[in-house]
Design an enzyme around this catalytic site. Structure first.
Site, PDB file in Angstrom:
ATOM      1  N   HIS A 186       0.816  -1.220   0.000  1.00 15.80           N
ATOM      2  CA  HIS A 186       0.000   0.000   0.000  1.00 15.80           C
ATOM      3  C   HIS A 186       0.846   1.266   0.000  1.00 15.80           C
ATOM      4  CE1 HIS A 186      -4.047  -1.785   0.646  1.00 15.80           C
ATOM      5  NE2 HIS A 186      -3.307  -2.815   1.010  1.00 15.80           N
ATOM      6  N   ASP A 204       3.510   9.294  -0.756  1.00 18.46           N
ATOM      7  CA  ASP A 204       2.315   8.540  -0.403  1.00 18.46           C
ATOM      8  C   ASP A 204       2.116   7.455  -1.434  1.00 18.46           C
ATOM      9  OD1 ASP A 204       0.002   8.020   1.103  1.00 18.46           O
ATOM     10  OD2 ASP A 204      -0.454  10.160   1.261  1.00 18.46           O
TER      11      ASP A 204
HETATM   12  C1  GDG Z   1      -2.161   3.755   3.265  1.00 23.18           C
HETATM   13  C2  GDG Z   1      -1.108   4.397   2.350  1.00 23.18           C
HETATM   14  C3  GDG Z   1      -2.784   4.361   0.492  1.00 23.18           C
HETATM   15  C4  GDG Z   1      -8.574   9.857   7.663  1.00 23.18           C
HETATM   16  N1  GDG Z   1      -8.948  10.553   8.751  1.00 23.18           N
HETATM   17  C5  GDG Z   1     -10.134  10.066   9.128  1.00 23.18           C
HETATM   18  C6  GDG Z   1     -10.484   9.037   8.251  1.00 23.18           C
HETATM   19  N2  GDG Z   1      -9.512   8.946   7.362  1.00 23.18           N
HETATM   20  C7  GDG Z   1      -9.546   8.006   6.219  1.00 23.18           C
HETATM   21  C8  GDG Z   1      -9.497   8.734   4.897  1.00 23.18           C
HETATM   22  C9  GDG Z   1      -8.951   7.643   3.980  1.00 23.18           C
HETATM   23  C10 GDG Z   1      -8.042   6.862   4.921  1.00 23.18           C
HETATM   24  O1  GDG Z   1      -8.424   7.169   6.259  1.00 23.18           O
HETATM   25  C11 GDG Z   1      -6.593   7.309   4.766  1.00 23.18           C
HETATM   26  O2  GDG Z   1      -6.126   6.760   3.584  1.00 23.18           O
HETATM   27  P1  GDG Z   1      -4.882   7.403   2.811  1.00 23.18           P
HETATM   28  O3  GDG Z   1      -4.791   6.709   1.524  1.00 23.18           O
HETATM   29  O4  GDG Z   1      -5.116   8.857   2.652  1.00 23.18           O
HETATM   30  O5  GDG Z   1      -3.610   7.210   3.729  1.00 23.18           O
HETATM   31  P2  GDG Z   1      -2.981   6.049   4.711  1.00 23.18           P
HETATM   32  O6  GDG Z   1      -3.768   5.904   5.952  1.00 23.18           O
HETATM   33  O7  GDG Z   1      -1.565   6.461   4.917  1.00 23.18           O
HETATM   34  O8  GDG Z   1      -3.090   4.672   3.870  1.00 23.18           O
HETATM   35  C12 GDG Z   1      -1.803   5.235   1.290  1.00 23.18           C
HETATM   36  C13 GDG Z   1      -3.712   3.609   1.429  1.00 23.18           C
HETATM   37  O9  GDG Z   1      -2.985   2.883   2.423  1.00 23.18           O
HETATM   38  C14 GDG Z   1      -4.592   2.611   0.668  1.00 23.18           C
HETATM   39  O10 GDG Z   1      -3.832   1.759  -0.127  1.00 23.18           O
HETATM   40  O11 GDG Z   1      -3.558   5.208  -0.335  1.00 23.18           O
HETATM   41  O12 GDG Z   1      -0.851   5.794   0.403  1.00 23.18           O
HETATM   42  O13 GDG Z   1      -0.207   5.200   3.116  1.00 23.18           O
HETATM   43  O14 GDG Z   1      -9.966   6.784   3.536  1.00 23.18           O
HETATM   44  O15 GDG Z   1     -10.788   9.202   4.558  1.00 23.18           O
HETATM   45  N3  GDG Z   1     -11.624   8.340   8.323  1.00 23.18           N
HETATM   46  C15 GDG Z   1     -12.474   8.653   9.333  1.00 23.18           C
HETATM   47  N4  GDG Z   1     -12.187   9.664  10.247  1.00 23.18           N
HETATM   48  C16 GDG Z   1     -11.038  10.383  10.177  1.00 23.18           C
HETATM   49  O16 GDG Z   1     -10.817  11.317  10.982  1.00 23.18           O
HETATM   50  N5  GDG Z   1     -13.637   7.996   9.443  1.00 23.18           N
END
Ligand code: GDG
Length: 483
Positions: free
Chosen positions: A156, A368
């Site tokens: 990821h 990322d």
């Molecule tokens: C890893 C990789 C890759 C965030 N704050 C809250 C919340 N979130 C949700 C977001 C999004 C998820 O969490 C975060 O996903 P990201 O992709 O932005 O980042 P990582 O957590 O670092 O994820 C990344 C991912 O895996 C998938 O393969 O894209 O690059 O690092 O969905 O909306 N959700 C809630 N409350 C929050 O305060 N409910």
């Protein structure tokens, strides 16, 4: 039909009837419901004594198999090697890498132990899909236990350039372990290229690009395949959530607080890879250089805590608190707070509604793997009056979301200019950019991502018999096209 076995560090807490977790969890859970199968991983419990026991819970055709970790295992496998060594290295932060040989031993030991817990639960024709950097040695451990099933792996996070990966002392063991999988999935083509580069130049292996888009790899006596599988979201589901929350309490409160001012919105786990300090400084630069932005725009940063027991995360938290305080002290008026910095988690539906209510989505990680927030922000927009996405070129999402204003997160002036451009962008241009990105998101939603990976993994047996058409030269260069 073969059962699907998902293995991930944490098992998503999915309960029927409760609000859905993120797109990944939902996408993977949907696949499990279709094929029947099991989700196996750490329960999140840390035990100070005793012997962890697997807990099995049935939800229709899906079994959730979870197990606790002993404190020492948590410290070495999760806190130590996964999050203090691999996470910074894979995000190009070699300066933050902390390496302890005992942690690496613990990481391998826990992978082996977890694999041994899974073995008795497996059937011969199960297809196993392992997720993320915590579980790189998992297939190697399963193979050592005699498991012959097809095993795929999806990373990821980014796969770093060889020169950065070399900063992790057991880099060779890690890549060798990856070669025990049948199929490796990366988020983007640059990640796949970085892996192939290591195979050819550091591991004396060979890579060959096939007409079907997969890359065949021969290294460490193994033959395997690799591909890029950019993860998606369910854009129409996010759009519905956002629309439903349009008149909800959170959006009303935000609008009342901001008195018609424009909103720049960011949501990230509080992680040093997300580029938060640079982002705050670029907002400051916007206020410095574009006086019309002063008292006319607020920046909302939601940053829920994560891995708070690691020093590097305590450090980034302190730096952000200091930066937001300093910038607010410089510019705030009695009736205007420039930065609303919120160190707390919100419900998914609230986030979607806030995305829709904001004028700019400000997503500027230093690195990322993909960044789902960028995709969710676009999905949540009102098609009649969409906001603008300002996106780091170092997010995997930038490979697809070319309708965003793409920035370099180290270029503070460049980011401030992009914010100014986004805030002033005419409706016709915003609509065109939104349509372009929404089309892309629908075409590659999370089901497409999952189905592509599963299709390739289930066809592996047929592929393994095919001879490698390209060989490595004496100079360590692969002949044939590099993807
Ligand atoms: C890893 C990789 C890759 C965030 N704050 C809250 C919340 N979130 C949700 C977001 C999004 C998820 O969490 C975060 O996903 P990201 O992709 O932005 O980042 P990582 O957590 O670092 O994820 C990344 C991912 O895996 C998938 O393969 O894209 O690059 O690092 O969905 O909306 N959700 C809630 N409350 C929050 O305060 N409910």
């Amino acid at each position: 039909m073969s059962r699907l076995i998902i293995v991930s560090n944490r098992v998503a807490p999915i309960s029927e009837g409760l609000p859905a977790a993120g797109g990944l969890a939902v996408g993977v859970y949907d696949a499990l419901k279709e094929t029947g199968g099991m989700w196996f991983g750490w329960s999140g419990d840390i035990l100070t004594s005793g012997q962890p026991q697997i807990k099995l819970e049935e939800h229709g055709p899906v079994t959730f198999a979870t197990i606790g970790l002993l404190r020492r295992d948590y410290d070495q496998y999760y806190r130590g090697f996964s999050n203090a060594t691999l996470w910074p290295a894979f995000h190009y932060r070699a300066d933050l890498v902390q390496y302890d040989r005992h942690d690496f031993e613990g990481y391998c030991r826990v992978n082996t132990w977890l694999a041994q817990q899974l073995v008795p639960l497996l059937r011969d024709d199960d297809v196993i899909w392992v997720h993320d950097y915590h579980l790189i040695p998992f297939a190697q451990a399963l193979r050592a236990a005699g498991v012959k099933n097809r095993i795929g792996f999806f990373l990821h996070i980014p796969f770093p350039a060889s020169q950065v990966l070399l900063a992790v002392p057991p880099h060779r063991e890690l890549v060798q372990a990856l070669c025990s999988f049948d199929l490796l999935g990366f988020q983007t083509k640059p990640d796949l290229r970085a892996f192939c580069d290591y195979i050819v130049n550091e591991a004396s292996g060979a890579v060959a690009h096939q007409p079907d888009g997969l890359t065949r790899i021969e290294a460490f006596g193994q033959t395997l395949f690799a591909g890029d599988y950019p993860i998606g979201v369910y854009p129409d589901e996010v759009a519905e959530l956002a629309k439903a929350g349009e008149r909800g309490k959170a959006v009303r409160t935000l609008k009342e607080t901001l008195h018609g001012r424009k909103v720049i919105m960011s949501v990230d786990r509080l992680d040093y890879s997300k580029g938060l300090v640079e982002r705050f400084r670029a907002f400051e630069r916007l206020l410095d250089h574009h006086s019309t932005a002063r008292n006319n725009v607020s920046f909302v940063q939601i940053a829920p805590p994560t891995r708070a027991d690691l020093h590097a995360y305590q450090d980034i938290r302190l730096r952000l608190e200091s930066e937001s305080g300093r910038i607010n002290g410089r510019f705030a008026e009695l009736d205007w707070t420039p930065i609303l910095y919120i160190h707390r988690q919100y419900e998914r539906a609230v986030l979607a509604a806030l995305f829709r209510a904001s004028h700019v989505g400000y997503v500027t990680p230093l690195r990322d793997g993909m960044n789902l927030v960028a995709k969710e922000y676009v999905s949540a927009q009102d098609p009649e009056n969409p906001g603008v996405l300002v996106l780091s070129r170092f997010a995997g999402a930038a490979q697809e979301l070319t309708g965003a204003l793409i920035v370099n997160p180290l270029d503070i002036d460049g980011m401030a200019d992009a914010l100014a451009t986004a805030l002033a962008m005419p409706l016709a241009e915003r609509e065109a950019r939104y349509r372009d990105m929404m089309g892309q998101l629908r075409e590659n939603n999370v089901s497409v991502w999952r189905d592509r990976f599963m299709r390739d993994l289930t066809q592996m047996v047929a592929r393994r018999g095919v001879a490698l058409p390209f060989a490595k030269t004496a100079h360590g260069e692969a002949q044939g096209q590099q993807g």
